[in-house]
Design a protein around this motif. Structure first.
Motif, PDB file in Angstrom:
ATOM      1  N   THR A   1      -7.620  -4.802  -7.029  1.00 38.14           N
ATOM      2  CA  THR A   1      -6.873  -4.373  -8.227  1.00 38.14           C
ATOM      3  C   THR A   1      -5.435  -3.806  -7.976  1.00 38.14           C
ATOM      4  N   ILE A   2      -4.374  -4.454  -8.464  1.00 34.92           N
ATOM      5  CA  ILE A   2      -3.119  -3.824  -8.296  1.00 34.92           C
ATOM      6  C   ILE A   2      -2.319  -3.486  -9.471  1.00 34.92           C
ATOM      7  N   THR A   3      -1.431  -2.429  -9.461  1.00 32.63           N
ATOM      8  CA  THR A   3      -0.736  -1.886 -10.695  1.00 32.63           C
ATOM      9  C   THR A   3       0.780  -2.039 -10.110  1.00 32.63           C
TER      10      THR A   3
ATOM     11  N   ASP B   1       0.827  -1.178   0.016  1.00 38.33           N
ATOM     12  CA  ASP B   1       0.025  -0.048  -0.029  1.00 38.33           C
ATOM     13  C   ASP B   1       0.974   1.352  -0.233  1.00 38.33           C
TER      14      ASP B   1
ATOM     15  N   TRP C   1       1.550   2.961 -13.291  1.00 37.80           N
ATOM     16  CA  TRP C   1       2.027   3.152 -11.766  1.00 37.80           C
ATOM     17  C   TRP C   1       2.999   4.426 -12.042  1.00 37.80           C
TER      18      TRP C   1
ATOM     19  N   THR D   1      -3.732  -4.353 -13.272  1.00 41.59           N
ATOM     20  CA  THR D   1      -3.924  -3.509 -14.499  1.00 41.59           C
ATOM     21  C   THR D   1      -2.512  -2.588 -14.617  1.00 41.59           C
TER      22      THR D   1
ATOM     23  N   ARG E   1      -4.529  -0.662  -5.811  1.00 41.58           N
ATOM     24  CA  ARG E   1      -5.614   0.492  -6.927  1.00 41.58           C
ATOM     25  C   ARG E   1      -7.124   0.526  -5.912  1.00 41.58           C
ATOM     26  N   ASP E   2      -7.449  -0.795  -5.708  1.00 45.67           N
ATOM     27  CA  ASP E   2      -8.747  -0.814  -5.210  1.00 45.67           C
ATOM     28  C   ASP E   2      -8.812  -2.137  -4.533  1.00 45.67           C
TER      29      ASP E   2
ATOM     30  N   TRP F   1       2.290   8.050  -6.504  1.00 48.40           N
ATOM     31  CA  TRP F   1       1.520   7.067  -5.673  1.00 48.40           C
ATOM     32  C   TRP F   1       2.148   6.407  -4.441  1.00 48.40           C
TER      33      TRP F   1
END
Length: 164
Positions: free
Chosen positions: A43-45, A25, A82, A77, A31-32, A86
């Motif tokens: 959801t990961i990037t 994180d 990225w 995704t 992401r979500d 972030w």
């Protein structure tokens, strides 16, 4: 703490497999997270499209979700890509304390049309002594997302998390 907040906190606390002092994180790749009918959708990037740690991160998320008695659904995704913007400030500080120079400044803007080329020399601060008199030894460090540098003041080598 509800099951939803508990599972979300557990997922967000998963350490990055390549740099375990920073959570996924704080790295900014989560992401979500949503929970629907006993399924946890995550959801990961990844930090870059060829990141070899994605499978380990996905497996760790699935294991964590199953440990809470829920069904995992992990999606990777690549869009939007990225960016170091972030990363959390806590994550940057964790990198610095671990001896890795965090990315400085913001990630590059991605406007449409011509791309602006910045010819200025980038300064990276040594995480050991704080000097900006550093040099790049190798574009790649122990992982592709890091570069190997050396401080000219204290002479210590260190890695830099590259800005993207």
């Amino acid at each position: 703490m509800t099951v939803v907040t508990g599972i979300e906190a557990a997922i967000r606390d998963i350490p990055d497999p390549e740099i375990p002092v920073i959570s996924i994180d704080d790295l900014g790749i989560v992401r979500d997270i949503t929970v629907e009918d006993g399924t946890v959708h995550v959801t990961i990037t990844p930090t870059y499209s060829g990141c070899p740690a994605v499978q380990a991160i996905t497996d760790h998320i699935k294991h964590t979700v199953r440990a809470h008695g829920l069904v995992p659904d992990v999606v990777t995704t690549l869009s939007p890509a990225w960016t170091t913007d972030w990363m959390s400030e806590q994550g940057r500080e964790s990198l610095r304390r671990f001896g890795i120079a965090p990315p400085s400044g913001s990630g590059p803007a991605r406007p449409s049309g011509p791309v602006v080329v910045d010819l200025s020399v980038r300064q990276v601060v040594c995480p050991s002594c704080g000097s900006a008199d550093t040099e790049e030894l190798s574009r790649f460090g122990s992982t592709a997302c890091k570069a190997l540098r050396r401080c000219r003041s204290c002479r210590e080598p260190f890695e830099e998390f590259k800005a993207t």
